[in-house]
Design an enzyme around this catalytic site. Structure first.
Site, PDB file in Angstrom:
ATOM      1  N   HIS A  79       0.811  -1.220   0.000  1.00  0.00           N
ATOM      2  CA  HIS A  79       0.000   0.000   0.000  1.00  0.00           C
ATOM      3  C   HIS A  79       0.841   1.265   0.000  1.00  0.00           C
ATOM      4  CE1 HIS A  79      -3.737   2.103   0.242  1.00  0.00           C
ATOM      5  NE2 HIS A  79      -3.337   2.775   1.313  1.00  0.00           N
ATOM      6  N   ASP A 100      -5.633  -1.182   4.646  1.00  0.00           N
ATOM      7  CA  ASP A 100      -5.410  -1.128   3.197  1.00  0.00           C
ATOM      8  C   ASP A 100      -4.164  -1.949   2.887  1.00  0.00           C
ATOM      9  OD1 ASP A 100      -7.522   0.567   3.230  1.00  0.00           O
ATOM     10  OD2 ASP A 100      -6.368   2.395   2.916  1.00  0.00           O
ATOM     11  N   HIS A 318      -4.631  -0.925  -3.759  1.00  0.00           N
ATOM     12  CA  HIS A 318      -5.604  -1.797  -3.109  1.00  0.00           C
ATOM     13  C   HIS A 318      -5.716  -3.082  -3.905  1.00  0.00           C
ATOM     14  CE1 HIS A 318      -7.226   1.277  -0.303  1.00  0.00           C
ATOM     15  NE2 HIS A 318      -6.975   2.115  -1.294  1.00  0.00           N
ATOM     16  N   HIS A 340     -14.163  -1.299   4.677  1.00  0.00           N
ATOM     17  CA  HIS A 340     -13.525  -0.362   3.755  1.00  0.00           C
ATOM     18  C   HIS A 340     -13.997  -0.585   2.320  1.00  0.00           C
ATOM     19  CE1 HIS A 340     -10.393   1.871   1.580  1.00  0.00           C
ATOM     20  NE2 HIS A 340     -10.220   2.531   2.724  1.00  0.00           N
TER      21      HIS A 340
END
Length: 792
Positions: A79, A100, A318, A340
């Site tokens: 990430h 993430d 992602h 998320h």
């Protein structure tokens, strides 16, 4: 942190070293922007710095123990620089929270790791739902072609990005592409953010947290983040907007700031181009402009024509569906919690995962809780205790007892020998000996009488100092410390304190106990007149008192002391049988003593035959209204029935007779054998209990059988009955009788005594209270001993 109970370090915050470095720059910029012209600030610069100082920096793969059974380990998440996923362990339950994460290694970051242990719960992102992204090499090639096409037609390329993450990845890509294409090197590349420049310095510092490609270049003294074809633009005021260029500007959503200002400036020119390189949230300019509207609305509310080209290519760090589903398969968690993501994307991802696992017949539960909605999961965790030290030298056998200390720390259990406690746990032990002095208002034998009645039996002897001592339940020592004083000694513990409290309460009430008054009250033969009373009368009274004490009999509830083991076992069985019989008689009336096993007579009594009567016989009797009595197998008809009328007179009705010529309705059913005949084994004593038409037998001599007859045991006593309800009731009464008759000394196993050498002097003569004082005064021989005994 500064507005909650985390203030002043009362709460703990953990970050990786790169994240803590970035935190200060990002939050300082946030304070500067949010506080401009605004009096209602969430926090100020001072509070931000105070929070920054409280943050504890940790390394990747560092096992951090917070306390109370809570620990965690950070793992690389990809990430952005410093991003990590946390494997959290709470009371033995493992939870992997990804945050993430990216499973694709890019130009500078490593991919997200798979922890070496399997978690119970996985909380992972679902940003792209079931959407699949193109491979990194393909999208890099398409991106550079887009940029080259726009600048070749004389346009300006606007790249809205965030200052941290994808911005550095795109800068590395563009710098490398410009180096490979000399014809493009005259076209400038800018990144318009002072904050991005500060973040670049952090990237240059934490090279060691990046992938092998970056580290190898750095080892060759080629710092990848010292760009050759990229320059920083500190302010748009100094920007000469002439000719083609590539401008990387923040923020990525283009709601305001440099990226929004350049969008409004360059939107009307067809030569210019906008390339959206990351995920955009609903309602933002970056998401709306992907629909290629003819007009856009400026920050001031004016309409601006849109003629610049719009392109979208995802460089978002992602995971897409393929990467996310593969990662979930590798983790193999029992519960997967999706967060998320937009509701629609999360629902599609959940449906896809459920369909895949149902086809594989795998029991994996997928959860998609809403914001602020609690999710409750239940687990059954195994509790294991590890044996260490000397206690683990010999492996225990099946069915054996392992004795030691059970140490619990952070929900981990260890069994060890007390002598190994300091070595393996760093703990030290202390022994607290408690002493309590009690006034003695009666003789020593009376004290023993009450203690035996309370606890069943006591050990009596002398201690190492020669004082009379009684040990109660191996936990408490009662010593005759003075002429009119008792000393209670015990090692402090929960069990020993309980025994000491009960004994203390007993001793404090001995002198006022009705039993004590009754036993110590004796008629005296001397005159109560005061005339002529002298030393002879006093000596006589002392002699009577001495004789009274010595004639105290054994308490009726005390355990009987029988030296012969076989005789003691026989007496104990007989006493137990008597106790059980008395309890059963109190509940069921008469209790019969019978013999079971062996070759006893298996003929049934009247009540047992009635019990075994078939249901058809009972039904036939009710229909015909006949009263049938069975005796020795012959059927006799009643000679008459008597009834009492309203006046209290007895009326006799004629007997109803049945013709012998009438055929029997059906052949008689052979009765089942009696209950005692089904119990095998040697001949032995038992008790028979009746309740209505049901029978239960209690085996008094512990001979269990393997018969199909239902049997159960209570402290090695067997109960047999064809009625399960009656069997359970009798079994409960047998156990109750045992508990009521068993003394406390035999029922409870207490802690080890504080001194195993207490009764080494049992063969020596006890030191009488006051004897030493008499010897010091020159009083010797039997007279001094007698006086001491009288005083006691």
């Amino acid at each position: 942190m500064e507005k909650t109970n985390f203030k002043e370090g009362r709460g703990k915050v953990y970050m990786t070293h790169p994240t803590k470095a970035v935190y200060r720059f990002l939050m300082s910029d946030f304070v500067r922007i949010s506080n401009a012209g605004n009096d209602d600030n969430l926090f100020d610069e001072g509070e931000m710095l105070a929070s920054w100082r409280q943050i504890e920096a940790v390394d990747f793969h560092q096992d951090v123990s917070v306390g109370g059974g809570l620990r965690f380990t950070p793992y690389h998440a990809g990430h952005v620089l410093g991003a990590c996923m946390f494997l959290i362990e709470i009371a033995g339950l493992r939870i992997l929270y990804t945050g993430d994460f990216s499973r694709e290694e890019d130009r500078h970051l490593v991919q997200a790791e798979v922890p070496p242990v399997r978690p119970d719960v996985l909380i992972c992102e679902s940003t792209y739902g079931v959407q699949s992204l193109e491979p990194r090499i393909d999208k890099e090639q398409r991106f550079t072609q887009m940029v080259q096409s726009i600048v070749s037609r004389g346009g300006r390329v606007l790249l809205p990005v965030f200052v941290l993450g994808r911005a550095q990845e795109l800068l590395l890509l563009l710098d490398e592409f410009w180096s490979a294409h000399p014809e493009l090197q005259k076209i400038p590349i800018y990144y318009a953010s002072s904050l991005a420049r500060k973040c670049i310095s952090i990237y240059q510092t934490y090279i060691h947290t990046m992938n092998d490609h970056i580290r190898s270049r750095f080892n060759r003294r080629d710092n990848p983040f010292v760009f050759k074809h990229v320059s920083n633009l500190k302010s748009l005021d100094k920007f000469e907007d002439k000719g083609p260029c590539v401008m990387m500007a923040s923020p990525g959503f283009m709601q305001s700031g440099v990226s929004r200002e350049l969008l409004e400036r360059w939107a009307p020119d067809r030569r210019n181009g906008l390339i959206v390189t990351g995920y955009s949230i609903e309602g933002t300019m970056a998401r709306n402009i992907l629909n290629e509207p003819d007009e856009i609305i400026s920050v001031q509310g004016q309409k601006i024509p849109r003629r610049m080209s719009i392109d979208y290519i995802s460089f978002s760090a992602h995971v897409d569906y393929a990467q996310n589903s593969k990662f979930i398969d590798e983790i193999k968690a029992q519960h997967v919690v999706l967060v998320h993501g937009e509701a629609t994307a999360m629902a599609r991802l959940r449906a896809a995962l459920q369909s895949k696992y149902s086809e594989r017949s795998e029991d994996v539960k997928i959860h998609t809780p809403r914001n602020c909605e609690p999710l409750r999961l239940q687990f059954k965790a195994e509790r294991l205790a590890k044996a260490v030290g000397s206690i683990a030298e010999k492996p225990p056998k099946a069915g054996s007892t392992l004795k030691g200390l059970l140490v619990s720390k952070d929900f981990a259990y260890t069994i060890l020998d007390p002598k190994d406690l300091a070595e393996f746990t760093g703990l030290n032990t202390s022994t607290i000996i408690q002493r309590q002095r009690v006034a003695l208002n009666v003789g020593w034998d009376m004290v023993r009488w009450h203690l035996e009645g309370m606890y069943g039996s006591v050990q009596e002897g002398v201690d190492v100092e020669g004082r009379r001592t009684m040990r109660v339940m191996t936990a408490l020592d009662v010593k005759q410390s003075g002429v009119h004083e008792l000393l209670l000694e015990w090692v402090a513990s929960v069990n020993n304190d309980m025994v000491a409290d009960s004994a203390l309460a007993l001793l404090l009430g001995i002198d006022s106990s009705p039993a004590t008054v009754k036993m110590t009250t004796r008629p005296c033969g001397h005159s109560h007149g005061h005339e002529g009373q002298g030393k002879g009368d006093a000596a006589e009274e002392a002699k009577e008192e001495e004789e009274t004490v010595e004639t105290v009999e054994k308490h009726p509830h005390a355990d009987k002391v029988i030296k012969d083991a076989e005789e003691a076992a026989t007496a104990k069985r007989a006493e137990r049988a008597m106790n059980v019989a008395s309890f059963l008689e109190a509940y069921y009336g008469d209790v019969e003593e019978i013999q079971i096993g062996g070759s006893q007579d298996t003929s049934m009594s009247e009540d047992e035959k009635a019990e075994t009567k078939s249901e058809e016989d009972v039904k036939a009797e009710q229909e015909n209204g006949d009263s049938v009595a069975e005796a020795n197998g012959d059927a006799k008809m009643g000679e008459g029935e008597q009834q009492v009328n309203g006046n209290g007179e007895v009326e006799t009705s004629p007997a109803t007779t049945t013709s012998a010529a009438e055929p029997a309705a059906s052949a008689p059913t052979p009765p089942p054998p009696s209950l005692e005949s089904t119990i095998p084994g040697p001949s032995r004593q038992a008790l028979r209990v009746r309740l209505d038409d049901k029978v239960a037998i209690v085996d008094l001599e512990d001979a269990l059988s393997s018969s199909s007859t239902t049997a159960a045991t209570s402290a090695h006593l067997s109960v047999y009955s064809r009625s399960e309800a009656l069997r359970r009731r009798v079994l409960h009464l047998v156990a109750l009788a045992d508990r009521a008759a068993t003394s406390a000394a035999d029922t409870f196993r207490m802690d080890e005594p504080m001194c195993s050498e207490l009764f080494l002097g049992v063969h020596s003569r006890p030191v009488e209270p006051g004897e030493a004082d008499d010897e010091e005064r020159g009083i010797e021989g039997a007279e001094g001993k007698k006086r001491a005994r009288i005083m006691a």
